[in-house]
Scaffold this motif. Structure first.
Motif, PDB file in Angstrom:
ATOM      1  N   ALA A 125       0.828  -1.202   0.000  1.00 55.26           N
ATOM      2  CA  ALA A 125       0.000   0.000   0.000  1.00 55.26           C
ATOM      3  C   ALA A 125       0.868   1.260   0.000  1.00 55.26           C
ATOM      4  CB  ALA A 125      -0.925  -0.007   1.218  1.00 55.26           C
ATOM      5  N   ALA A 126       1.980   1.214   0.729  1.00 54.45           N
ATOM      6  CA  ALA A 126       2.872   2.380   0.785  1.00 54.45           C
ATOM      7  C   ALA A 126       3.474   2.671  -0.583  1.00 54.45           C
ATOM      8  CB  ALA A 126       3.978   2.145   1.811  1.00 54.45           C
ATOM      9  N   ASN A 129       0.783   4.072  -2.924  1.00 55.57           N
ATOM     10  CA  ASN A 129       0.456   5.455  -2.586  1.00 55.57           C
ATOM     11  C   ASN A 129       1.526   6.419  -3.105  1.00 55.57           C
ATOM     12  OD1 ASN A 129      -1.429   7.232  -0.937  1.00 55.57           O
ATOM     13  ND2 ASN A 129       0.537   7.769  -0.034  1.00 55.57           N
ATOM     14  N   LEU A 132       1.360   6.641  -7.018  1.00 56.90           N
ATOM     15  CA  LEU A 132       0.254   7.445  -7.554  1.00 56.90           C
ATOM     16  C   LEU A 132       0.474   8.936  -7.319  1.00 56.90           C
ATOM     17  CD1 LEU A 132      -2.739   5.148  -6.551  1.00 56.90           C
ATOM     18  CD2 LEU A 132      -1.883   5.580  -8.855  1.00 56.90           C
ATOM     19  N   LEU A 133       1.055   9.284  -6.185  1.00 46.65           N
ATOM     20  CA  LEU A 133       1.364  10.690  -5.941  1.00 46.65           C
ATOM     21  C   LEU A 133       2.362  11.200  -6.980  1.00 46.65           C
ATOM     22  CD1 LEU A 133       1.653  10.755  -2.044  1.00 46.65           C
ATOM     23  CD2 LEU A 133      -0.010  12.014  -3.425  1.00 46.65           C
ATOM     24  N   PRO A 139      -3.274  10.587  -3.967  1.00 46.93           N
ATOM     25  CA  PRO A 139      -2.940   9.403  -3.164  1.00 46.93           C
ATOM     26  C   PRO A 139      -3.857   8.241  -3.482  1.00 46.93           C
ATOM     27  CG  PRO A 139      -4.237  10.925  -1.863  1.00 46.93           C
ATOM     28  CD  PRO A 139      -4.005  11.609  -3.181  1.00 46.93           C
ATOM     29  N   LEU A 140      -3.497   7.065  -3.020  1.00 50.12           N
ATOM     30  CA  LEU A 140      -4.307   5.871  -3.235  1.00 50.12           C
ATOM     31  C   LEU A 140      -5.715   6.045  -2.683  1.00 50.12           C
ATOM     32  CD1 LEU A 140      -4.609   2.893  -4.078  1.00 50.12           C
ATOM     33  CD2 LEU A 140      -3.565   2.241  -1.902  1.00 50.12           C
ATOM     34  N   SER A 141      -5.860   6.769  -1.586  1.00 48.47           N
ATOM     35  CA  SER A 141      -7.175   6.960  -0.955  1.00 48.47           C
ATOM     36  C   SER A 141      -8.149   7.700  -1.859  1.00 48.47           C
ATOM     37  CB  SER A 141      -7.019   7.722   0.360  1.00 48.47           C
ATOM     38  OG  SER A 141      -6.401   8.983   0.139  1.00 48.47           O
ATOM     39  N   GLY A 146      -9.633   3.749  -1.674  1.00 47.16           N
ATOM     40  CA  GLY A 146      -8.331   3.236  -1.253  1.00 47.16           C
ATOM     41  C   GLY A 146      -8.089   1.785  -1.589  1.00 47.16           C
ATOM     42  N   TYR A 153      -6.635  -7.268  -0.822  1.00 47.38           N
ATOM     43  CA  TYR A 153      -5.866  -6.624   0.246  1.00 47.38           C
ATOM     44  C   TYR A 153      -5.691  -7.579   1.424  1.00 47.38           C
ATOM     45  CZ  TYR A 153      -4.555  -3.328   3.911  1.00 47.38           C
ATOM     46  OH  TYR A 153      -3.896  -2.678   4.935  1.00 47.38           O
ATOM     47  N   ASP A 158      -0.279  -5.273   4.843  1.00 54.13           N
ATOM     48  CA  ASP A 158      -0.637  -3.969   4.278  1.00 54.13           C
ATOM     49  C   ASP A 158      -0.266  -3.913   2.802  1.00 54.13           C
ATOM     50  OD1 ASP A 158      -1.695  -1.404   4.256  1.00 54.13           O
ATOM     51  OD2 ASP A 158       0.193  -0.451   4.863  1.00 54.13           O
TER      52      ASP A 158
END
Length: 387
Positions: A125-126, A129, A132-133, A139-141, A146, A153, A158
């Motif tokens: 997930a990190a 994120n 995508l930024l 962000p992924l959210s 998310g 998931y 994570d």
């Protein structure tokens, strides 16, 4: 003496005034009248050089960026389909050799897979994120609450996991480009997989210190006369965990996260309900058409099942029966493709009301325990009528 002091003071003041007048002359001349300049015509956006276009072409063909172009169309970053962005790993995917000890067993238990039979991939997930930024400034959210569609998931790591065999990679040829008034790079390009002319798209990019960010990607021209697109909302409803299609004398439901696609051609309409994780796990059915709703010979079936651009498709088994009283034919077959064994079932000439349909089901044999009940419930929901 007093009189002499007054004279000296007067002389000093006179010199001071003379100096001020000399250093800051006062221009008493009237200023020239100014004539307003004629408005200038807006200039065309500057074209990019061949070196610029080659740099951008290489950028779009890089695995890190290739998922943002082609049929993944969007008018703003929030509309980007993340499944296709991450499908080939996007340069941040981790294969099983990079997983922690015991991670594979945890993933199988959590997701419910029986085994890894395609190429398993992990994206943390990190990493997603941060990626995508960098690539689209969000962000992924900001996407799908998310989540990454088609990925599972696992909270303990994570991270998101999927399996795939085919690739979504596309060969991009940049045709032209310019910089618009906002400083965005507007790039027109072709995707060569469809036909010699290629599908034509325009992508808008923002230049950054590390490359480019994706702003939009829209299709200009698709030479395919029968494109596949999402089923109309008029025929599709979403309720809870189910996605339900209602057509002419037919109603069927699939899990809510499945893709619902249709393709119109001169031979009728083909509908595809595709499980998002596995490339060849889907239900297909065709409306009445000369190509589909007819009796086939065994040789024709074998040719149909083995049709592929690869040479490693092998038919393992084939059985055929007529469902008594209903006039339709049931064919069960299995085959291997790229080393993976699949099982398929076809129901040809299924009558519902005055309509005639063909149905086809395909899923990996290793996932039979998971998918067989799903497909059986779908077929059971179709009301077969006596012939």
């Amino acid at each position: 003496m007093k009189k002499f002091s007054i004279v000296v003071l007067s002389f000093v003041l006179l010199l001071s005034l003379s100096a001020c007048t000399t250093n800051t002359p006062i221009n008493r001349q009237p200023s020239e009248p100014t004539t307003p300049s004629a408005p200038t015509e807006p200039s065309e956006a500057p074209a990019l050089t061949q070196a610029d276009l080659k740099e951008i072409e290489d950028f779009l063909n890089d695995v890190e960026n290739n998922g943002f172009v082609g049929s993944n169309c969007y008018t703003s970053p929030s509309e980007i389909e993340l499944l296709w962005v991450f499908y080939d790993g996007a340069g941040i995917g981790l294969d099983m050799a990079q997983w922690a000890e015991g991670e594979a067993e945890t993933v199988l238990d959590t997701v419910g897979w029986k085994d890894f039979f395609n190429s398993p991939m992990k994206i943390t997930a990190a990493a997603a994120n941060a990626y995508l930024l960098e690539k689209c400034g969000a962000p992924l959210s900001a996407f799908n609450n998310g989540t990454i569609p088609g990925f599972h998931y696992v909270e303990s790591y994570d991270a998101y996991y999927t399996m795939h065999g085919d690739t979504y990679r596309k060969s991009i040829t940049v045709e032209s480009g310019q910089i618009d008034e906002n400083g965005h790079y507007i790039i027109r390009y072709a995707v060569a997989y469809a036909c010699p002319t290629g599908d034509i798209y325009t992508v808008a990019l923002r230049k950054t210190s590390t490359g480019y960010q994706f702003i939009s990607n829209v299709e200009e021209y698709n030479p395919d006369p029968y494109p596949i697109h999402e089923i109309s909302a008029d025929n599709l409803t979403v309720d809870g965990t189910k996605k339900t299609y209602k057509g002419q004398n037919i109603t069927l439901s699939v899990p809510v996260d499945w893709f619902a696609l249709e393709q119109h051609s001169e031979d009728g309409t083909a509908y595809f309900f595709r499980e998002p994780t596995f490339d060849r796990c889907q239900l297909t059915f065709y409306s009445t058409g000369s190509q589909y709703a007819r009796e086939r010979t065994e040789a024709e079936y074998l040719e149909l099942f083995s049709s592929s651009d690869r040479t490693d498709v092998k038919i393992l088994s084939y059985t055929k029966e007529t469902l008594s009283g209903y006039g339709c034919t049931k064919v069960v077959y299995s085959y291997t493709d790229d080393g993976i064994e699949y099982i398929g079932t076809r129901y040809d000439n299924v009558i519902t009301g005055l309509c005639l349909y063909d149905f086809a089901i395909t899923y990996p044999v290793a996932e039979s325990e998971r998918f067989a009940p799903v497909f059986e419930s779908i077929i059971d929901s179709i009301v077969l009528q006596p012939y």
